[in-house]
Scaffold this motif. Structure first.
Motif, PDB file in Angstrom:
ATOM      1  N   GLN A   1      19.169 -55.527-122.996  1.00  0.00           N
ATOM      2  CA  GLN A   1      20.084 -54.424-123.263  1.00  0.00           C
ATOM      3  C   GLN A   1      20.096 -54.056-124.741  1.00  0.00           C
ATOM      4  O   GLN A   1      20.140 -52.886-125.109  1.00  0.00           O
TER       5      GLN A   1
ATOM      6  N   ASP B   1      19.263 -50.394-126.221  1.00  0.00           N
ATOM      7  CA  ASP B   1      20.192 -49.675-127.102  1.00  0.00           C
ATOM      8  C   ASP B   1      19.493 -49.238-128.392  1.00  0.00           C
ATOM      9  O   ASP B   1      19.704 -48.107-128.874  1.00  0.00           O
TER      10      ASP B   1
ATOM     11  N   GLU C   1      20.455 -40.867-119.854  1.00  0.00           N
ATOM     12  CA  GLU C   1      21.397 -41.514-118.949  1.00  0.00           C
ATOM     13  C   GLU C   1      21.640 -42.957-119.392  1.00  0.00           C
ATOM     14  O   GLU C   1      20.703 -43.673-119.763  1.00  0.00           O
ATOM     15  N   THR C   2      22.899 -43.391-119.350  1.00  0.00           N
ATOM     16  CA  THR C   2      23.216 -44.787-119.645  1.00  0.00           C
ATOM     17  C   THR C   2      22.761 -45.663-118.492  1.00  0.00           C
ATOM     18  O   THR C   2      22.939 -45.307-117.328  1.00  0.00           O
ATOM     19  N   ARG C   3      22.178 -46.786-118.834  1.00  0.00           N
ATOM     20  CA  ARG C   3      21.707 -47.673-117.774  1.00  0.00           C
ATOM     21  C   ARG C   3      22.885 -48.286-117.036  1.00  0.00           C
ATOM     22  O   ARG C   3      23.774 -48.879-117.639  1.00  0.00           O
TER      23      ARG C   3
END
Length: 496
Positions: free
Chosen positions: A30, A34, A51-53
């Motif tokens: 992660q 980021d 899109e946010t994971r």
């Protein structure tokens, strides 16, 4: 099996990018995701959103990310670059660059089928040959191949993204033309004709028939014709800042005869004792890249204060050989000041002095510093006479000498581009050599005379050269018109 339309080819490329990205160590964490998204947003601009994971499958989110990048101008290149900030030239990053280049090539050639070209282009794998053909095809604008360009196929794809004038043959098509020439000479006329047929079709569609016909007569530096413009290898040693015994080794290669376009190499961290070996490996790698280069090569060390007394000019190449070769035997070697490069406030007088040095050599002169002189008055006298371009130091820069440091800084503040000193303290012999070196005040004279004195020392061999003043001459020659540019991010500790 259905025809591979352009839409299908693009979908296959995006799927391949997704597979490569899913295997990336950076993108599996992660914190890595980021960082990449932060860098992508900065490079592509706030208009590009990602899109946010969430909790869904990683591959599905990756596919959405790849499609978002593909929709942005040069977005896939930005993706490869941003992953590369973390992974340098990992297999993942190289694969991403190859796919990004193919994406651009498919867009450039629109509905043309590129894959019939692939087998013959992939058969060309000689790095020196590919470099030579690429220089011809790009009119010397491309000097070196990217790390992921292993075959003619990757080179072709890479060149497809390069710009050309409206009436000029695009570099990728010019590359096919010179590859075809090579294939004919190699006895592969059938494959050469396949490339030429494809090229002629593209030229007709693009209105470039005349440009194609005139390619052979186009003006460019003929292969094998030596350039008088030197190639430069810039080697920068930057203090670690935390560990006083460690340095970051960065380098740039410059072989473009048409302008100053230094190419940064990898940045690695080394212990001071390991620097000679690291430089040896760097020079060997550079020589392999420049195997077909016929220009003279100049090595420039960009050194911090604490390394100026180190005889880096006499470090050796081929250290594992029974008789290593001192660098000064094969190259012109000069020093540059890391401290001046980093101190922008010193650049205006530096630029002014250099223009005096370059444009009016007959009116330029040297100045000799005295051992018992005041650094304050030295700086004042240098600044009062704008014709002074070279300072002969009273002693070698040493970390344990306060006066030597003050003298050196006075010269940098005054913008003096050339500094000459003696690392051995040989007195009269050095004054004789220095007087000869600075006699005509010109740039060429400095280099030629310094080289001549070093050659005299070399002639004595390892058993006798330490007693010759040429072994201990140091020349700092800072050209503000040849700045190294940004270095590559450091990638950790180098091998000892």
């Amino acid at each position: 099996m259905g025809e591979r339309t352009s839409a299908r080819v693009r979908n296959e490329l995006l799927a391949a990018v997704t597979r490569v990205l899913t295997a990336s160590e950076t993108m599996r964490r992660q914190v890595g995701v980021d960082m990449v998204l932060h860098d992508l947003t900065a490079e592509l601009g706030p208009g590009t959103t990602f899109e946010t994971r969430g909790d869904g499958p990683l591959a599905l989110w990756m596919r959405q990310l790849v499609h978002s990048c593909a929709a942005a101008d040069e977005g896939l290149q930005a993706l490869a670059r941003c992953v590369g900030y973390s992974e340098q030239n990992s297999d993942t990053v190289l694969a991403l660059w190859r796919l990004a280049d193919e994406w651009e090539a498919v867009a450039f050639f629109e509905d043309a089928d590129l894959h019939p070209l692939r087998p013959v282009l992939e058969s060309i794998r000689s790095a020196s040959l590919l470099t030579r053909l690429t220089r011809r095809a790009s009119h010397a604008r491309t000097q070196e191949l990217e790390a992921w360009c292993d075959t003619g196929w990757e080179v072709f794809l890479r060149l497809a993204g390069d710009n050309a004038a409206a009436d000029e043959l695009p570099p990728a098509m010019a590359f096919l033309a010179v590859v075809a020439e090579y294939l004919v000479k190699d006895g592969r006329s059938k494959e050469a004709e396949e490339l030429r047929r494809w090229n002629r079709s593209q030229a007709q569609q693009r209105g470039l028939t005349d440009a194609m016909a005139g390619w052979q007569q186009d003006a460019y530096l003929a292969p094998g014709e030596p350039s008088l413009t030197p190639a430069y290898l810039l080697i920068q040693l930057e203090p670690d800042g935390v560990d006083k015994d460690c340095y970051y080794l960065a380098h740039w290669r410059q072989s473009d005869s048409d302008g100053w376009h230094p190419i940064p190499g990898e940045t690695l961290k080394f212990h001071r004792d390991d620097l000679p070996g690291a430089v040896d490996r760097l020079i060997e790698q550079t020589e392999e890249r420049w195997a077909d280069l016929r220009q003279p090569v100049i090595i420039e060390y960009i050194l911090p204060w604490e390394l100026l007394d180190e005889p880096v000019e006499w470090w050796s190449k081929e250290l594992d050989a029974p008789i290593p070769t001192p660098l000064v035997m094969d190259y012109t070697v000069v020093l540059r000041s890391f401290d001046r490069l980093r101190k922008a406030a010193w650049h205006r007088p530096w630029n002014n002095r250099w223009r005096q040095f370059k444009d009016r050599p007959a009116d330029s002169r040297s100045y000799w510093s005295t051992p018992d002189g005041s650094a304050f008055h030295l700086e004042r006298e240098l600044k009062e006479d704008d014709q002074i371009v070279c300072l002969v130091l009273s002693e070698s820069p040493r970390t344990d000498s306060g006066p030597a440091r003050q003298e050196f800084v006075a010269a940098l503040r005054a913008g003096i581009p050339a500094l000459l000193w003696d690392r051995s303290g040989s007195g009269v012999r050095f004054r004789e050599a220095a007087a000869d070196i600075v006699r005509d005040g010109g740039l060429a004279g400095l280099l030629e005379s310094t080289r001549r004195w070093r050659n005299e020392a070399l002639a004595l061999g390892p058993e006798g050269w330490d007693g010759h003043v040429g072994r201990h001459l140091a020349l700092l020659l800072d050209d503000p018109e040849r700045l190294p540019g940004p270095s590559a991010p450091a990638s950790g500790q180098g091998s000892p």
